[in-house]
Enzyme design. Structure first.
Site, PDB file in Angstrom:
ATOM      1  N   ARG A  39      20.724  38.015   0.070  1.00  0.00           N
ATOM      2  CA  ARG A  39      20.114  36.954  -0.722  1.00  0.00           C
ATOM      3  C   ARG A  39      21.104  36.332  -1.688  1.00  0.00           C
ATOM      4  O   ARG A  39      21.975  36.999  -2.233  1.00  0.00           O
ATOM      5  CB  ARG A  39      18.938  37.527  -1.521  1.00  0.00           C
ATOM      6  CG  ARG A  39      18.229  36.473  -2.376  1.00  0.00           C
ATOM      7  CD  ARG A  39      17.074  37.065  -3.120  1.00  0.00           C
ATOM      8  NE  ARG A  39      17.498  37.530  -4.440  1.00  0.00           N
ATOM      9  CZ  ARG A  39      16.663  38.017  -5.347  1.00  0.00           C
ATOM     10  NH1 ARG A  39      15.379  38.130  -5.093  1.00  0.00           N
ATOM     11  NH2 ARG A  39      17.122  38.410  -6.508  1.00  0.00           N
ATOM     12  N   CYS A  45      20.669  33.756  -5.165  1.00  0.00           N
ATOM     13  CA  CYS A  45      19.664  33.215  -6.084  1.00  0.00           C
ATOM     14  C   CYS A  45      20.404  32.456  -7.175  1.00  0.00           C
ATOM     15  O   CYS A  45      21.256  33.029  -7.862  1.00  0.00           O
ATOM     16  CB  CYS A  45      18.822  34.334  -6.680  1.00  0.00           C
ATOM     17  SG  CYS A  45      17.442  33.742  -7.686  1.00  0.00           S
TER      18      CYS A  45
END
Length: 124
Positions: A102, A104
């Site tokens: 991920r 972010c």
């Protein structure tokens, strides 16, 4: 060959793009925001409620593509305010239990002034 993915259980694209595309055993979703697919409006208020709607939208798009949240390999998450990171993470973690890779980041503004947007790459 690339295949476009569409489901009525997620918001219609608000621009010249597809909800997702499938190619070579992967599905790439477009970024989902907290639009309710039934009404076409942003109804959820607060980061937790908006993250719930975003994750439901992603779940529905991935299912339409023959995939699932459990088959996600990478997500990219955009927050309007990094101060919402912990609250976002709490909800996100209940959906992405397989813990895909991920990124972010905080951004200045998101479409329709929502608080969060997430896109997913998953195995089909």
């Amino acid at each position: 060959m690339m295949e476009k993915v569409y489901t009525k259980n997620a918001p219609d694209a608000i621009g010249p793009y597809s909800q997702a595309v499938k190619i070579n055993g992967l599905v790439f979703t477009s970024g989902q925001i907290a639009i309710n697919p039934t009404t076409g409006n942003v109804e959820a208020e607060g980061i937790e409620a908006q993250t719930e709607q975003v994750c439901q939208n992603l779940k529905n798009v991935l299912e339409a593509a023959g995939s699932s949240l459990e088959q996600a390999v990478k997500t990219v998450c955009f927050l309007a305010d990094m101060n919402d990171f912990a609250a976002f993470n709490a909800v996100y973690g209940t959906y992405f239990t397989s813990k895909p890779a991920r990124s972010c980041v905080a951004v200045k503004t998101l479409p329709k002034n929502v608080l969060v947007e997430v896109e997913v790459t998953a195995v089909v």
